[in-house]
Design a protein around this motif. Structure first.
Motif, PDB file in Angstrom:
ATOM      1  N   VAL A 134       0.644  10.058   9.107  1.00  0.00           N
ATOM      2  CA  VAL A 134      -0.327   9.468   8.185  1.00  0.00           C
ATOM      3  C   VAL A 134      -1.710   9.447   8.827  1.00  0.00           C
ATOM      4  O   VAL A 134      -2.720   9.801   8.195  1.00  0.00           O
ATOM      5  CB  VAL A 134       0.096   8.044   7.779  1.00  0.00           C
ATOM      6  N   ILE A 135      -1.758   9.043  10.090  1.00  0.00           N
ATOM      7  CA  ILE A 135      -3.050   9.001  10.805  1.00  0.00           C
ATOM      8  C   ILE A 135      -3.649  10.393  10.905  1.00  0.00           C
ATOM      9  O   ILE A 135      -4.853  10.601  10.702  1.00  0.00           O
ATOM     10  CB  ILE A 135      -2.850   8.400  12.213  1.00  0.00           C
ATOM     11  N   GLY A 136      -2.806  11.394  11.193  1.00  0.00           N
ATOM     12  CA  GLY A 136      -3.284  12.771  11.298  1.00  0.00           C
ATOM     13  C   GLY A 136      -3.849  13.284   9.986  1.00  0.00           C
ATOM     14  O   GLY A 136      -4.886  13.961   9.969  1.00  0.00           O
ATOM     15  N   LEU A 137      -3.198  12.954   8.882  1.00  0.00           N
ATOM     16  CA  LEU A 137      -3.693  13.397   7.582  1.00  0.00           C
ATOM     17  C   LEU A 137      -5.016  12.714   7.233  1.00  0.00           C
ATOM     18  O   LEU A 137      -5.903  13.334   6.638  1.00  0.00           O
ATOM     19  CB  LEU A 137      -2.647  13.113   6.502  1.00  0.00           C
ATOM     20  N   ARG A 138      -5.144  11.461   7.580  1.00  0.00           N
ATOM     21  CA  ARG A 138      -6.392  10.742   7.288  1.00  0.00           C
ATOM     22  C   ARG A 138      -7.576  11.344   8.041  1.00  0.00           C
ATOM     23  O   ARG A 138      -8.719  11.259   7.575  1.00  0.00           O
ATOM     24  CB  ARG A 138      -6.258   9.254   7.631  1.00  0.00           C
ATOM     25  N   LYS A 139      -7.309  11.991   9.151  1.00  0.00           N
ATOM     26  CA  LYS A 139      -8.372  12.641   9.917  1.00  0.00           C
ATOM     27  C   LYS A 139      -8.748  14.000   9.332  1.00  0.00           C
ATOM     28  O   LYS A 139      -9.775  14.575   9.701  1.00  0.00           O
ATOM     29  CB  LYS A 139      -7.940  12.806  11.376  1.00  0.00           C
ATOM     30  N   ASN A 140      -7.892  14.518   8.439  1.00  0.00           N
ATOM     31  CA  ASN A 140      -8.134  15.840   7.844  1.00  0.00           C
ATOM     32  C   ASN A 140      -8.072  15.708   6.323  1.00  0.00           C
ATOM     33  O   ASN A 140      -7.014  15.890   5.715  1.00  0.00           O
ATOM     34  CB  ASN A 140      -7.087  16.836   8.347  1.00  0.00           C
ATOM     35  N   PRO A 141      -9.194  15.367   5.685  1.00  0.00           N
ATOM     36  CA  PRO A 141      -9.193  15.091   4.238  1.00  0.00           C
ATOM     37  C   PRO A 141      -8.643  16.235   3.383  1.00  0.00           C
ATOM     38  O   PRO A 141      -7.964  15.976   2.386  1.00  0.00           O
ATOM     39  CB  PRO A 141     -10.678  14.839   3.932  1.00  0.00           C
ATOM     40  N   GLN A 142      -8.931  17.488   3.755  1.00  0.00           N
ATOM     41  CA  GLN A 142      -8.456  18.609   2.947  1.00  0.00           C
ATOM     42  C   GLN A 142      -6.938  18.728   3.016  1.00  0.00           C
ATOM     43  O   GLN A 142      -6.262  18.928   1.990  1.00  0.00           O
ATOM     44  CB  GLN A 142      -9.097  19.915   3.421  1.00  0.00           C
ATOM     45  N   ALA A 143      -6.395  18.591   4.238  1.00  0.00           N
ATOM     46  CA  ALA A 143      -4.936  18.628   4.391  1.00  0.00           C
ATOM     47  C   ALA A 143      -4.302  17.438   3.672  1.00  0.00           C
ATOM     48  O   ALA A 143      -3.227  17.568   3.060  1.00  0.00           O
ATOM     49  CB  ALA A 143      -4.561  18.611   5.875  1.00  0.00           C
TER      50      ALA A 143
END
Length: 249
Positions: A134-143
């Protein structure tokens, strides 16, 4: 070379070897093949039933051929337009939801992050497992946006020009399929003989098409061949019987 934490060079080599030897076989025909199947299926069945019905009404071969070709032209236009509108509607729906999801990620990121966590939890992941994701996705808005479109909404991005492609594939396939039952009426003067020839040719085409469709879809080819031929035969028999019944009145 920097390796992922917890993975040794031996594990990397083992994974690469396994992937090189393991070749998965999946049905990846795409939507174009689906359009072709739809067009050919209707093209074989509808003109076949029309020709059989007119033959049952003792119409001459020239009239059956003229009516059949008119139906093929009208059917191809109608089916193509239907395919275009369906694909256009799907694309419009996708981009509406895409914009809405994009706005929600900016406006209510915590709510959207909670939805990601819920989705991952449904796959059996624990909080300590999906937390970093979840944290990783929040850092990559497009992903993050792509993840929500696919896993929350179940929507795939449509190909550019998909609507025109769908309309063309369906219309041309309908024409190809529709000409098969009409070919005998072009060369056989007697309507009854032409009808018998058309029945044989079309049933053979339906069996072949059903078999090929079964192979593409991953189902049982022989079962698909028999089912497709049965549907075509039933439609033509019903049209023929109806024409005879109307004549008898």
């Amino acid at each position: 070379m920097v390796l992922e934490a917890g993975r040794s060079p031996a594990a990397e080599d083992s994974s690469e070897k396994l992937l090189s030897h393991h070749k998965e076989k999946h049905f990846t025909s795409g939507e174009v093949v689906r359009d072709v199947i739809l067009g050919v299926s209707d093209g074989l069945t509808v003109p076949f039933a029309l020709a059989a019905g007119l033959s049952g009404a003792d119409a001459p071969s020239s009239l059956i051929l003229t009516a059949g070709l008119a139906e093929v032209a009208a059917g191809a236009i109608s089916m193509g337009l239907g395919g275009y509108l369906a694909a256009k509607s799907e694309a419009d729906h996708y981009f509406r939801e895409y914009k809405r999801e994009q706005e929600e990620i900016v406006a209510v990121p915590d709510t959207e992050a909670a939805e990601v966590a819920q989705i991952l939890a449904e796959y059996g992941l624990e909080a300590h497992e999906y937390g970093p994701l979840v944290i990783g996705l929040r850092k990559n808005p497009q992903a993050w946006l792509d993840f929500m479109m696919k896993f929350e909404l179940g929507l795939e991005k449509p190909e550019a020009g998909r609507a025109v492609q769908s309309a063309t594939a369906i219309a041309l396939s309908y024409v190809v399929g529709g000409l098969v039952p009409l070919l005998p009426y072009m060369f056989v003067p007697a309507a009854r003989n032409a009808m018998l020839t058309s029945v044989g040719v079309t049933l053979a085409a339906l069996l072949f098409f059903g078999y090929v469709k079964g192979r593409f879809s991953g189902s049982r080819p022989l079962s698909g061949a028999v089912q497709t031929a049965f549907i075509g035969a039933a439609a033509s028999a019903a049209a023929y019987a109806m024409a005879k019944a109307v004549q008898a009145v």
